[in-house]
Design an enzyme around this catalytic site. Structure first.
Site, PDB file in Angstrom:
ATOM      1  N   GLY A 176      21.458 -10.922  18.387  1.00 59.44           N
ATOM      2  CA  GLY A 176      21.257  -9.974  19.520  1.00 59.44           C
ATOM      3  C   GLY A 176      19.987  -9.676  20.145  1.00 59.44           C
ATOM      4  NE  ARG A 192      17.588   0.631   9.223  1.00 60.96           N
ATOM      5  CZ  ARG A 192      17.428  -0.562   9.098  1.00 60.96           C
ATOM      6  NH1 ARG A 192      17.321  -1.062  10.473  1.00 60.96           N
ATOM      7  NH2 ARG A 192      17.058  -1.210   8.047  1.00 60.96           N
ATOM      8  CG  HIS A 198      27.268  -6.394  14.381  1.00 66.82           C
ATOM      9  ND1 HIS A 198      27.112  -5.026  13.809  1.00 66.82           N
ATOM     10  CD2 HIS A 198      26.062  -6.839  13.696  1.00 66.82           C
ATOM     11  CE1 HIS A 198      26.100  -4.556  12.937  1.00 66.82           C
ATOM     12  NE2 HIS A 198      25.275  -5.812  13.237  1.00 66.82           N
ATOM     13  CD  GLN A 255      16.691 -10.417  13.664  1.00 63.25           C
ATOM     14  OE1 GLN A 255      16.364  -9.992  12.517  1.00 63.25           O
ATOM     15  NE2 GLN A 255      18.124 -10.262  14.166  1.00 63.25           N
ATOM     16  CE1 TYR A 287      29.444   1.704   7.317  1.00 64.04           C
ATOM     17  CE2 TYR A 287      28.244   2.496   9.430  1.00 64.04           C
ATOM     18  CZ  TYR A 287      29.112   2.745   8.445  1.00 64.04           C
ATOM     19  OH  TYR A 287      29.913   3.935   8.306  1.00 64.04           O
ATOM     20  CG  LEU A 288      30.762  -6.214  10.914  1.00 66.06           C
ATOM     21  CD1 LEU A 288      31.956  -7.102  10.992  1.00 66.06           C
ATOM     22  CD2 LEU A 288      29.436  -6.966  11.100  1.00 66.06           C
ATOM     23  CG  HIS A 289      27.371  -1.748  15.799  1.00 64.76           C
ATOM     24  ND1 HIS A 289      27.168  -2.642  16.490  1.00 64.76           N
ATOM     25  CD2 HIS A 289      26.474  -1.709  14.955  1.00 64.76           C
ATOM     26  CE1 HIS A 289      25.921  -3.124  16.632  1.00 64.76           C
ATOM     27  NE2 HIS A 289      25.328  -2.582  15.428  1.00 64.76           N
ATOM     28  CB  VAL A 305      26.730  -3.642  22.947  1.00 65.22           C
ATOM     29  CG1 VAL A 305      28.200  -2.930  23.020  1.00 65.22           C
ATOM     30  CG2 VAL A 305      27.233  -5.065  22.938  1.00 65.22           C
ATOM     31  CD  GLN A 327      16.456  -8.486   7.230  1.00 63.43           C
ATOM     32  OE1 GLN A 327      16.884  -9.608   6.600  1.00 63.43           O
ATOM     33  NE2 GLN A 327      16.554  -7.805   7.996  1.00 63.43           N
TER      34      GLN A 327
HETATM   35  O1  PAF Z   1      19.693  -8.741  12.488  1.00 63.86           O
HETATM   36  C1  PAF Z   1      19.996  -8.827  11.461  1.00 63.86           C
HETATM   37  O2  PAF Z   1      21.059  -8.167  10.989  1.00 63.86           O
HETATM   38  C2  PAF Z   1      19.383  -9.469  10.128  1.00 63.86           C
HETATM   39  O3  PAF Z   1      17.749  -9.230  10.137  1.00 63.86           O
HETATM   40  C3  PAF Z   1      19.735 -10.661   9.970  1.00 63.86           C
HETATM   41  C4  PAF Z   1      19.454 -11.716  11.125  1.00 63.86           C
HETATM   42  C5  PAF Z   1      21.218 -10.834   9.565  1.00 63.86           C
HETATM   43  C6  PAF Z   1      18.909 -11.332   8.607  1.00 63.86           C
HETATM   44  O4  PAF Z   1      19.176 -10.733   7.627  1.00 63.86           O
END
Ligand code: PAF
Length: 272
Positions: free
Chosen positions: A138, A178, A28, A144, A23-25, A167, A52
Site C-alpha cells: 500500500g 491501528r 488490505h 516502506q 487484522y485485515l481492513h 484506501v 520491526q
Molecule cells: O506493511 C506491513 O504490514 C508490514 O510492514 C509488512 C510489509 C507486512 C512487513 O512486516
C-alpha cells in the site's frame, strides 16, 4: 510454503503476494483483490513481525484476529494464507539483517530507527519463502514502498513491486489496523491528518509553493485537533525522500502524528 510455490512455478503459474501483519481492513482487502487480478495464484501472509517493533512499541498489543482474517482473505481471493510463527522465522541463532543506507534516515525512520531494518529483513525472508512474481504494497506506507523497491533493485530480486492507492474511510481517515486503538473523540481528531494534506494541495494550487508555509499551515490544522502530537510533517522528493524547499515538481507530503497514544501516518503526492 516453498514447496507450494515451487509446484506453482513448475506449472508455469505466476504468484502474486500480499504481505500483511493481519487484522485485515478494507485497505488490505483492496490489495488482496488486486493481487487476485495480477497473478495466477495469490498468497497472503499474516505475520506480526517482532523485529520491526522497538521495545515500548505496540508489538504485544498489536490487534490480532486470525480466524476473521482467514475468512476475509479467502473471501477476497487468497489461495494460500501463510501464517508463520515467530520462533520458526527467527530461530535462536538468527543474525542476518537487511539495512539500507539512506532511505531509512528520513520520515518514520527518524523516530523508529530499527523499523525499516525489520521490515526489509522480514520482506526479504518472505520473498525467499513465497517466491512471488509480483508483490503488492500500500502507498499509505509510502516510505516502506520506496524502501522495498530500492531493496528489490539493489539485491536483484526478480519480483515486480506494485504500489496500491491508500484506501480511506468515508470521511478521509486512512485505513489502518491501528485505528481500532482510537476512542471516538480521537477518531474525530484524527481527521486532521487528511485535512492538512488536502489543505496543502489547495495552497499549492493557489500558487503557494513554499514548503515551509505549507508545513506551517498543516501543523496549525493538526495542533487544532485535540490530543494530537506531531512526530513529523515533511515535503520531500518522492524517490529520495530528501526535503524539498520549493515544490517546483511532484513532491511527497508525509506526516506522522500521535493521537492520544496512537501513532498515525498519512501522505499524498502534491502536484504543482
Ligand atoms: O506493511 C506491513 O504490514 C508490514 O510492514 C509488512 C510489509 C507486512 C512487513 O512486516
Amino acid at each position: 510454503m516453498q514447496e507450494y510455490s515451487d509446484r506453482m512455478r513448475r506449472l508455469d503459474k505466476t504468484i502474486a503476494f500480499v504481505p500483511t501483519m493481519g487484522y485485515l481492513h478494507e485497505g488490505h482487502l483492496s490489495l488482496i483483490r488486486e493481487g487476485g487480478k495480477i497473478g495466477d495464484c495469490l498468497v497472503v501472509s499474516i505475520f506480526v513481525n517482532p523485529v520491526q517493533f522497538a521495545p515500548g512499541e505496540d508489538f504485544e498489543n498489536y490487534p490480532r484476529d486470525l480466524e476473521r482474517d482467514l475468512e476475509l482473505a479467502r473471501k477476497n481471493g487468497a489461495d494460500v494464507v501463510f501464517t508463520p510463527d515467530d520462533k520458526k522465522l527467527y530461530s535462536n541463532g538468527f543474525q542476518t539483517y537487511v539495512n539500507l543506507k539512506e532511505l531509512p534516515n528520513h520520515l518514520c525512520g527518524i523516530s523508529r530507527p530499527i523499523f525499516f531494518s525489520g521490515v526489509a529483513t522480514v520482506v526479504t525472508k518472505l520473498f525467499n519463502i513465497v517466491k512471488p512474481h509480483f508483490a503488492i504494497f500500500g502507498q499509505k506506507d509510502y516510505q516502506q514502498l520506496v524502501i522495498i523497491r530500492q531493496m528489490v533493485c539493489d539485491l536483484n530480486f526478480d519480483i515486480e513491486i506494485i504500489g496500491a492507492e491508500t484506501v480511506r474511510e468515508y470521511d478521509g481517515l486512512a485505513m489502518s489496523s491501528r485505528n481500532v486503538y482510537l476512542t471516538s473523540g480521537q477518531r474525530n481528531s484524527a481527521l486532521c491528518l487528511y485535512k492538512s494534506l488536502q489543505k496543502a494541495q489547495a495552497f499549492l494550487s493557489s500558487g503557494i509553493n513554499d514548503s515551509e508555509k505549507i508545513i506551517d499551515s498543516a501543523s496549525e490544522i493538526i495542533k487544532s485537533g485535540t490530543n494530537t502530537k506531531i512526530d513529523y510533517i515533511a515535503i520531500c522528493d518522492p524517490k529520495t525522500l530528501i526535503d524539498m524547499k520549493k515544490i517546483d515538481r511532484q513532491a511527497l507530503m508525509a506526516l506522522a502524528v500521535k493521537v492520544g497514544k496512537t501513532r498515525l501516518i498519512d501522505n499524498t503526492i502534491l502536484n504543482p
